[in-house]
Design a protein around this motif. Structure first.
Motif, PDB file in Angstrom:
ATOM      1  N   ALA A 144       1.689  -4.042  -2.994  1.00  0.00           N
ATOM      2  CA  ALA A 144       1.883  -2.605  -3.209  1.00  0.00           C
ATOM      3  C   ALA A 144       2.799  -2.412  -4.406  1.00  0.00           C
ATOM      4  CB  ALA A 144       2.477  -1.955  -1.970  1.00  0.00           C
ATOM      5  N   ARG A 145       2.690  -1.237  -5.013  1.00  0.00           N
ATOM      6  CA  ARG A 145       3.524  -0.919  -6.170  1.00  0.00           C
ATOM      7  C   ARG A 145       4.386   0.294  -5.875  1.00  0.00           C
ATOM      8  NH1 ARG A 145       2.738   3.016  -9.569  1.00  0.00           N
ATOM      9  NH2 ARG A 145       0.476   3.139  -9.246  1.00  0.00           N
ATOM     10  N   VAL A 146       5.640   0.225  -6.304  1.00  0.00           N
ATOM     11  CA  VAL A 146       6.554   1.362  -6.231  1.00  0.00           C
ATOM     12  C   VAL A 146       7.010   1.682  -7.643  1.00  0.00           C
ATOM     13  CG1 VAL A 146       8.759   2.220  -5.346  1.00  0.00           C
ATOM     14  CG2 VAL A 146       7.330   0.718  -3.929  1.00  0.00           C
ATOM     15  N   THR A 147       6.934   2.948  -8.040  1.00  0.00           N
ATOM     16  CA  THR A 147       7.363   3.369  -9.372  1.00  0.00           C
ATOM     17  C   THR A 147       8.419   4.460  -9.249  1.00  0.00           C
ATOM     18  OG1 THR A 147       5.214   2.861 -10.366  1.00  0.00           O
ATOM     19  CG2 THR A 147       6.637   4.378 -11.570  1.00  0.00           C
ATOM     20  N   LEU A 148       9.531   4.287  -9.930  1.00  0.00           N
ATOM     21  CA  LEU A 148      10.562   5.322 -10.030  1.00  0.00           C
ATOM     22  C   LEU A 148      10.470   5.915 -11.430  1.00  0.00           C
ATOM     23  CD1 LEU A 148      12.001   2.706  -8.331  1.00  0.00           C
ATOM     24  CD2 LEU A 148      13.645   4.549  -7.947  1.00  0.00           C
ATOM     25  N   MET A 149      10.280   7.224 -11.517  1.00  0.00           N
ATOM     26  CA  MET A 149      10.084   7.892 -12.799  1.00  0.00           C
ATOM     27  C   MET A 149      11.329   8.697 -13.170  1.00  0.00           C
ATOM     28  SD  MET A 149       6.118   9.024 -12.185  1.00  0.00           S
ATOM     29  CE  MET A 149       6.447   9.459 -10.489  1.00  0.00           C
ATOM     30  N   GLY A 150      11.571   8.787 -14.458  1.00  0.00           N
ATOM     31  CA  GLY A 150      12.736   9.510 -14.932  1.00  0.00           C
ATOM     32  C   GLY A 150      14.029   8.783 -14.645  1.00  0.00           C
ATOM     33  N   VAL A 151      14.037   7.450 -14.822  1.00  0.00           N
ATOM     34  CA  VAL A 151      15.242   6.652 -14.578  1.00  0.00           C
ATOM     35  C   VAL A 151      16.229   6.905 -15.713  1.00  0.00           C
ATOM     36  CG1 VAL A 151      16.151   4.323 -14.270  1.00  0.00           C
ATOM     37  CG2 VAL A 151      13.874   4.905 -13.389  1.00  0.00           C
ATOM     38  N   PRO A 152      17.454   7.356 -15.424  1.00  0.00           N
ATOM     39  CA  PRO A 152      18.416   7.672 -16.486  1.00  0.00           C
ATOM     40  C   PRO A 152      18.708   6.468 -17.368  1.00  0.00           C
ATOM     41  CG  PRO A 152      19.165   8.519 -14.375  1.00  0.00           C
ATOM     42  CD  PRO A 152      17.996   7.636 -14.083  1.00  0.00           C
ATOM     43  N   ASP A 153      18.900   6.757 -18.637  1.00  0.00           N
ATOM     44  CA  ASP A 153      19.128   5.707 -19.633  1.00  0.00           C
ATOM     45  C   ASP A 153      20.623   5.427 -19.744  1.00  0.00           C
ATOM     46  OD1 ASP A 153      18.561   3.887 -21.646  1.00  0.00           O
ATOM     47  OD2 ASP A 153      18.622   5.393 -23.222  1.00  0.00           O
ATOM     48  N   ARG A 154      21.170   4.754 -18.740  1.00  0.00           N
ATOM     49  CA  ARG A 154      22.583   4.397 -18.787  1.00  0.00           C
ATOM     50  C   ARG A 154      22.820   3.092 -18.043  1.00  0.00           C
ATOM     51  NH1 ARG A 154      22.772   9.083 -15.238  1.00  0.00           N
ATOM     52  NH2 ARG A 154      23.258   8.439 -13.085  1.00  0.00           N
ATOM     53  N   PRO A 155      23.891   2.380 -18.382  1.00  0.00           N
ATOM     54  CA  PRO A 155      24.141   1.065 -17.774  1.00  0.00           C
ATOM     55  C   PRO A 155      24.327   1.167 -16.261  1.00  0.00           C
ATOM     56  CG  PRO A 155      25.510   1.372 -19.735  1.00  0.00           C
ATOM     57  CD  PRO A 155      24.874   2.702 -19.443  1.00  0.00           C
ATOM     58  N   GLY A 156      23.880   0.125 -15.575  1.00  0.00           N
ATOM     59  CA  GLY A 156      24.128  -0.015 -14.142  1.00  0.00           C
ATOM     60  C   GLY A 156      23.031   0.471 -13.235  1.00  0.00           C
ATOM     61  N   ILE A 157      22.065   1.230 -13.766  1.00  0.00           N
ATOM     62  CA  ILE A 157      21.020   1.780 -12.890  1.00  0.00           C
ATOM     63  C   ILE A 157      20.150   0.661 -12.309  1.00  0.00           C
ATOM     64  CG2 ILE A 157      19.049   3.327 -12.735  1.00  0.00           C
ATOM     65  CD1 ILE A 157      21.614   4.816 -13.139  1.00  0.00           C
ATOM     66  N   GLU A 213       6.435   0.889   2.992  1.00  0.00           N
ATOM     67  CA  GLU A 213       7.140   2.032   3.566  1.00  0.00           C
ATOM     68  C   GLU A 213       8.654   1.864   3.439  1.00  0.00           C
ATOM     69  OE1 GLU A 213       5.548   4.671   4.311  1.00  0.00           O
ATOM     70  OE2 GLU A 213       3.670   3.603   3.906  1.00  0.00           O
ATOM     71  N   ALA A 214       9.146   0.666   3.729  1.00  0.00           N
ATOM     72  CA  ALA A 214      10.583   0.413   3.597  1.00  0.00           C
ATOM     73  C   ALA A 214      11.016   0.525   2.144  1.00  0.00           C
ATOM     74  CB  ALA A 214      10.924  -0.972   4.143  1.00  0.00           C
ATOM     75  N   SER A 215      10.174   0.066   1.238  1.00  0.00           N
ATOM     76  CA  SER A 215      10.498   0.133  -0.190  1.00  0.00           C
ATOM     77  C   SER A 215      10.564   1.571  -0.678  1.00  0.00           C
ATOM     78  CB  SER A 215       9.450  -0.644  -1.001  1.00  0.00           C
ATOM     79  OG  SER A 215       9.401  -1.992  -0.611  1.00  0.00           O
ATOM     80  N   LEU A 216       9.624   2.389  -0.227  1.00  0.00           N
ATOM     81  CA  LEU A 216       9.628   3.800  -0.618  1.00  0.00           C
ATOM     82  C   LEU A 216      10.866   4.519  -0.089  1.00  0.00           C
ATOM     83  CD1 LEU A 216       5.864   4.767  -0.169  1.00  0.00           C
ATOM     84  CD2 LEU A 216       7.165   4.726  -2.321  1.00  0.00           C
ATOM     85  N   LYS A 217      11.270   4.176   1.097  1.00  0.00           N
ATOM     86  CA  LYS A 217      12.462   4.804   1.676  1.00  0.00           C
ATOM     87  C   LYS A 217      13.698   4.496   0.831  1.00  0.00           C
ATOM     88  CE  LYS A 217      15.029   5.158   6.047  1.00  0.00           C
ATOM     89  NZ  LYS A 217      15.109   4.692   7.460  1.00  0.00           N
ATOM     90  N   VAL A 218      13.840   3.226   0.441  1.00  0.00           N
ATOM     91  CA  VAL A 218      14.979   2.847  -0.400  1.00  0.00           C
ATOM     92  C   VAL A 218      14.849   3.493  -1.781  1.00  0.00           C
ATOM     93  CG1 VAL A 218      16.184   0.925  -1.498  1.00  0.00           C
ATOM     94  CG2 VAL A 218      15.292   0.669   0.822  1.00  0.00           C
ATOM     95  N   ALA A 219      13.631   3.485  -2.342  1.00  0.00           N
ATOM     96  CA  ALA A 219      13.419   4.053  -3.673  1.00  0.00           C
ATOM     97  C   ALA A 219      13.729   5.545  -3.704  1.00  0.00           C
ATOM     98  CB  ALA A 219      11.979   3.809  -4.117  1.00  0.00           C
ATOM     99  N   MET A 226      16.583  11.137 -10.383  1.00  0.00           N
ATOM    100  CA  MET A 226      15.327  10.760 -11.037  1.00  0.00           C
ATOM    101  C   MET A 226      14.247  11.800 -10.753  1.00  0.00           C
ATOM    102  SD  MET A 226      15.340   6.659 -10.202  1.00  0.00           S
ATOM    103  CE  MET A 226      16.846   5.682 -10.435  1.00  0.00           C
ATOM    104  N   ARG A 227      13.156  11.755 -11.528  1.00  0.00           N
ATOM    105  CA  ARG A 227      12.107  12.762 -11.405  1.00  0.00           C
ATOM    106  C   ARG A 227      11.264  12.579 -10.158  1.00  0.00           C
ATOM    107  NH1 ARG A 227      11.324  12.040 -16.987  1.00  0.00           N
ATOM    108  NH2 ARG A 227       9.409  10.844 -16.671  1.00  0.00           N
ATOM    109  N   GLY A 228      11.082  11.359  -9.712  1.00  0.00           N
ATOM    110  CA  GLY A 228      10.248  11.171  -8.531  1.00  0.00           C
ATOM    111  C   GLY A 228       9.940   9.718  -8.279  1.00  0.00           C
ATOM    112  N   VAL A 229       9.263   9.496  -7.161  1.00  0.00           N
ATOM    113  CA  VAL A 229       8.892   8.148  -6.720  1.00  0.00           C
ATOM    114  C   VAL A 229       7.411   8.158  -6.372  1.00  0.00           C
ATOM    115  CG1 VAL A 229       9.234   6.381  -4.941  1.00  0.00           C
ATOM    116  CG2 VAL A 229      11.196   7.653  -5.827  1.00  0.00           C
ATOM    117  N   GLN A 230       6.731   7.087  -6.702  1.00  0.00           N
ATOM    118  CA  GLN A 230       5.308   6.970  -6.383  1.00  0.00           C
ATOM    119  C   GLN A 230       5.061   5.613  -5.745  1.00  0.00           C
ATOM    120  OE1 GLN A 230       2.093   6.021  -9.418  1.00  0.00           O
ATOM    121  NE2 GLN A 230       1.764   8.211  -9.216  1.00  0.00           N
ATOM    122  N   GLY A 231       4.231   5.581  -4.715  1.00  0.00           N
ATOM    123  CA  GLY A 231       3.872   4.327  -4.073  1.00  0.00           C
ATOM    124  C   GLY A 231       2.373   4.176  -3.998  1.00  0.00           C
TER     125      GLY A 231
END
Length: 595
Positions: free
Chosen positions: A451-464, A505-511, A520-525
């Motif tokens: 399965a794939r999880v995508t986080l969109m709109g990840v801020p461009d700063r150190p530590g993320i 499902e567990a990955s989406l919950k954490v994401a 962030m803008r959103g999460v897609q699974g």
């Protein structure tokens, strides 16, 4: 009688006294009972001077004439080395690339070796002579002089060792072995006693200047042990073989590739064949693409990012221009002020948390990550060039690479294991008469039920990235493939990773918790995906491999969701229901290259 190939680089034959020192090493080996073939580079700075002369004559000289010119550097060196050996009381004969039977294709300045006729070398060795062979050069079918490109003398040496079935190939250079990173950049870097072919191949492709990747390809394919040693001391140096130094250390080396350029094609229509059009246009220009990331953008369109050498940026943009217009993308961005930081380790597949450890080290040093790509034994991050040195030190310290692992083995211990019958998985290819540098694939595989999880709109700063994957790891989720693409919107990025399907499902919950905490803008699974992997030797230097993969998938109307590449693998994430079709198609296309 055993046979040894000794290679001496330009700094090792830079003046008369160093030439004599190289000659003495060859004579000593012969008197110890070995037959000796020397491979010699042009004297230090000689090639630079020839390049300057060519530019003084006129711009854009023909490639054929450049090969004719540059090959003279090695011709000078081999003659002087042979003279020195004779003056010291032994017999030697110098030979050009053509005279040693080095047959290549006609790709001037970057020729590939097709065959080597060894009869003349073997006859001279049987006569008791030391053979001094010119590195870096050969001849094509029309007797044109060709050169092998960067690191060509390393390639000549290991290729000769392969066809002559040498007991070892000794590479004499101005450093006393392979280090955990470039000691000129980090004085605390540690010399390793042993490093595996796979680890060295990745490090060489990342800019570890002690060896060139094409020479390591030869060594792995034909089982040639390489001994990297200093020209100026008797330090034991480093052995490059099948085995690695440690069976537990997650990372064996770090590298910085300073002069990279990032290109991002935004809003690529998410239909089969788009990646093919983009990368085939680049491959036609013989431009090597390194980090390749295809990620899902907003609205279902794909963003495709990749890196090339900074010097190749303009040629890349020119190659892309007609393709961009034809397929109707939203735009192209590029940045030539970036560097790549990578860690490599053969034990990575067996250990969790290596990626998050690297990202935490970079975050602790305040280094921002612009792109991420992972493979089985490598993690690479693209960072701003002005932070590259800080980043390299951070990951080197983070993985304690300056410290010798508790279970580190010396070459003598590994030899003892071999003599005791400890089995090691090796790949020794058949010596083909027509294409020594032909592509060799080790396998085509499918990892299904992913399965794939995508986080969109990840801020461009150190530590993320560090926070993301530490939290994912803390939830007990095993991550396989990670890609971070650069989407150009407000400087934000998108990050995708693959997990086993039952962990979605567990990955989406954490994401979702991560996305909320960082705005962030959103999460897609997406479930029911598979990773198709083409594994082999020299995948990056054979630029057509990725093109053939995309062509095969496009012809079967299979869409690509994610891409990542390394020296040893090309990975594509596709729909599970297309996995079997993709595997059969790739096995058919690459049938002649499977080892």
């Amino acid at each position: 009688m055993s046979l040894i190939v000794q290679k001496f680089g330009g700094t090792s034959v830079a003046d008369v006294e160093k030439i004599r020192a190289a000659a003495r090493k060859a004579i000593r080996a012969q008197r110890q009972g070995h037959r000796v073939v020397m491979v010699v580079s042009a004297m230090g700075k000689n090639t630079d001077r020839l390049l300057e002369l060519a530019q003084e004559v006129g711009p854009n000289p023909p490639a054929r004439e450049m090969d004719m010119l540059l090959s003279t550097g090695e011709q000078v060196s081999v003659a002087l080395v042979a003279m020195a050996i004779n003056a010291l009381g032994s017999e030697a004969v110098s030979l050009t690339g053509g005279q040693i039977g080095m047959q290549t294709d006609s790709s001037f300045s970057k020729a590939r070796i097709r065959s080597i006729s060894t009869e003349r070398i073997e006859r001279l060795l049987d006569e008791g002579k030391i053979v001094v062979a010119a590195g870096f050069q050969g001849i094509d079918n029309d007797l044109n002089i060709t050169t092998l490109g960067r690191g060509g003398s390393d390639t000549t040496a290991v290729a000769l060792a392969a066809v002559l079935k040498a007991d070892a190939c000794e590479i004499y250079t101005d450093v006393d072995g392979v280090y955990t990173t470039d000691p000129r950049l980090l004085p605390e870097a540690r010399r390793v006693d042993v490093i595996s072919y796979d680890e060295m191949l990745e490090l060489a492709s990342l800019g570890a200047s002690v060896m060139h990747n094409r020479s390591i390809e030869f060594a792995k394919k034909f089982g040639v042990p390489i001994h990297v040693r200093s020209s100026f001391s008797d330090t034991e140096g480093t052995m490059i073989v099948t085995e690695q130094e440690s069976g537990t250390a997650p990372v064996s080396g770090a590298a910085m590739t300073p002069d990279e350029a990032r290109v991002t094609v935004l809003g690529v229509p998410d239909v089969p064949g788009m990646s093919l059009q983009i990368f085939s246009a680049i491959a036609e220009k013989k431009i090597a693409v390194d980090m390749v990331v295809q990620n899902i953008g907003d609205g279902g369109k794909a963003d495709v990012s990749f890196t090339v050498r900074r010097d190749d940026l303009q040629a890349t943009l020119l190659a892309l221009a007609p393709v961009i217009e034809a397929i109707g993308v939203e735009g192209v961005t590029h940045d030539d002020h970036v560097s790549k930081i990578s860690v490599v380790g053969a034990n990575m597949p067996d250990q969790a948390g290596v990626a998050s450890e690297m990202f935490r080290a970079l975050a602790g040093a305040g280094v921002n990550i612009q792109m991420i790509t992972t493979s089985e034994i490598k993690i690479s991050a693209l960072v701003p060039r002005d932070q590259a040195s800080i980043a390299l030190r951070a990951v080197h310290e983070g993985f304690k690479l300056h410290e010798k692992p508790d279970d580190a083995k010396s070459w003598s211990q590994i030899k003892a294991d071999r003599e005791a019958g400890v089995e090691v998985e090796t790949l020794i290819s058949r010596l083909r008469d027509d294409a020594l540098e032909a592509l060799t694939l080790t396998g085509i595989s499918v990892l299904d039920h992913q399965a794939r999880v995508t986080l969109m709109g990840v801020p461009d700063r150190p530590g993320i990235a560090a926070d993301m994957f530490e939290r994912i790891g803390a939830a007990g989720i095993s991550v396989d493939m990670i890609v971070q693409g650069y989407d150009g919107e407000d400087g934000s990025t998108s990050v995708s990773f693959t997990v086993p399907q039952d962990a979605l499902e567990a990955s989406l919950k954490v994401a979702e918790a991560i996305a909320a905490s960082h705005g962030m803008r959103g999460v897609q699974g997406v479930r029911e995906i598979a990773k198709v992997t083409v594994s082999g030797i020299g995948l990056r230097s054979h630029t057509h491999v990725a093109t053939l993969l995309f062509e095969t998938l496009a012809s079967a109307d299979i869409n690509v969701d994610m891409i990542s590449t390394s020296e040893l693998q090309v990975n594509a994430v596709i729909s599970s229901d297309a996995a079997d079709t993709a595997k059969r198609g790739l096995e058919k296309v690459f049938a002649g290259s499977l080892g």
